[in-house]
Design a protein around this motif. Structure first.
Motif, PDB file in Angstrom:
ATOM      1  N   ASN A 129      34.372 -15.387 -26.914  1.00  0.00           N
ATOM      2  CA  ASN A 129      33.191 -16.227 -27.130  1.00  0.00           C
ATOM      3  C   ASN A 129      32.635 -16.761 -25.815  1.00  0.00           C
ATOM      4  OD1 ASN A 129      32.931 -15.986 -29.921  1.00  0.00           O
ATOM      5  ND2 ASN A 129      34.431 -17.596 -30.294  1.00  0.00           N
ATOM      6  N   GLY A 130      33.527 -17.115 -24.889  1.00  0.00           N
ATOM      7  CA  GLY A 130      33.067 -17.555 -23.570  1.00  0.00           C
ATOM      8  C   GLY A 130      32.344 -16.457 -22.825  1.00  0.00           C
ATOM      9  N   ILE A 131      32.867 -15.240 -22.915  1.00  0.00           N
ATOM     10  CA  ILE A 131      32.214 -14.095 -22.271  1.00  0.00           C
ATOM     11  C   ILE A 131      30.837 -13.867 -22.888  1.00  0.00           C
ATOM     12  CG2 ILE A 131      32.333 -11.584 -21.991  1.00  0.00           C
ATOM     13  CD1 ILE A 131      35.443 -11.963 -21.838  1.00  0.00           C
TER      14      ILE A 131
ATOM     15  N   ALA B  42      38.198 -16.722 -25.591  1.00  0.00           N
ATOM     16  CA  ALA B  42      37.789 -16.097 -24.331  1.00  0.00           C
ATOM     17  C   ALA B  42      36.601 -15.166 -24.568  1.00  0.00           C
ATOM     18  CB  ALA B  42      38.949 -15.326 -23.714  1.00  0.00           C
TER      19      ALA B  42
ATOM     20  N   GLY C  53      37.239 -16.447 -20.212  1.00  0.00           N
ATOM     21  CA  GLY C  53      36.043 -17.038 -20.792  1.00  0.00           C
ATOM     22  C   GLY C  53      35.087 -17.607 -19.766  1.00  0.00           C
TER      23      GLY C  53
END
Length: 189
Positions: A166-168, A164, A17
């Motif tokens: 969503n972080g990307i 993760a 992420g």
């Protein structure tokens, strides 16, 4: 407890992420290693220490204090990690503390001594959705083991990989619109 395969899910998902530029490989590998560190307490069984004792399984090594001290010790190597002290401490604390949180979500055992040494009381999460992993390898290599792995996939791997992802997406969005994160110098004070 979740298996040794699943405890590293949290630091791995955080690294995905946050992206390659946020964490060095050394810090990531250390985070993966310390995410399983609390389960060294299974050695207590060999030493005759009862499960429910403060130094038994899921006792002191699963506490907030243990996570704090392990992260503090590890973060002293921040230069080796090519990181800052605060970033190293934060990442390692989450990696170690997540171990107890995941164990508290299991449907077996005696709970987690989160507040040790102030209290020996053991806690479970309000919902225990993860199948507890057997401590014996022979039981793990059975239908019970397959049930545990499926439970971990469903209740740990899918949610943390979703975070993760969503972080990307957030990083890609920030990059697309040229929104720059707060510089490290400002964050470090």
């Amino acid at each position: 407890m979740p298996t040794l395969l699943t405890h590293p899910a949290v630091p791995l998902a955080l690294a995905l992420g946050l992206g390659r530029s946020a964490l060095s490989r050394r810090l990531l590998l250390t985070g993966v290693a310390v995410s399983v560190l609390p389960d060294l307490d299974v050695l207590a069984f060999r030493l005759g220490i009862p499960y429910a004792a403060d130094f038994g399984h899921r006792g002191f090594s699963h506490s907030v204090l243990f996570a704090f001290l392990a992260a503090l010790a590890g973060s002293c190597l921040f230069r080796f990690f090519r990181s800052t002290f605060l970033q190293s401490f934060s990442f390692l604390f989450v990696a170690v503390f997540s171990h107890g949180l995941l164990d508290a979500l299991t449907n077996g055992g005696l709970g987690i001594a989160f507040l040790w040494p102030w209290s020996g009381e053991r806690f479970f999460a309000p919902m225990q959705v993860i199948e507890v992993a057997p401590l014996r390898l022979s039981r793990f290599l059975s239908l019970k083991g397959a049930t545990v792995l499926w439970s971990e996939f469903l209740w740990v791997w899918l949610p943390v990989m979703g975070m993760a992802f969503n972080g990307i997406l957030l990083r890609l969005t920030l990059n697309r619109y040229s929104i720059k994160p707060v510089p490290k110098a400002v964050m470090d004070g």
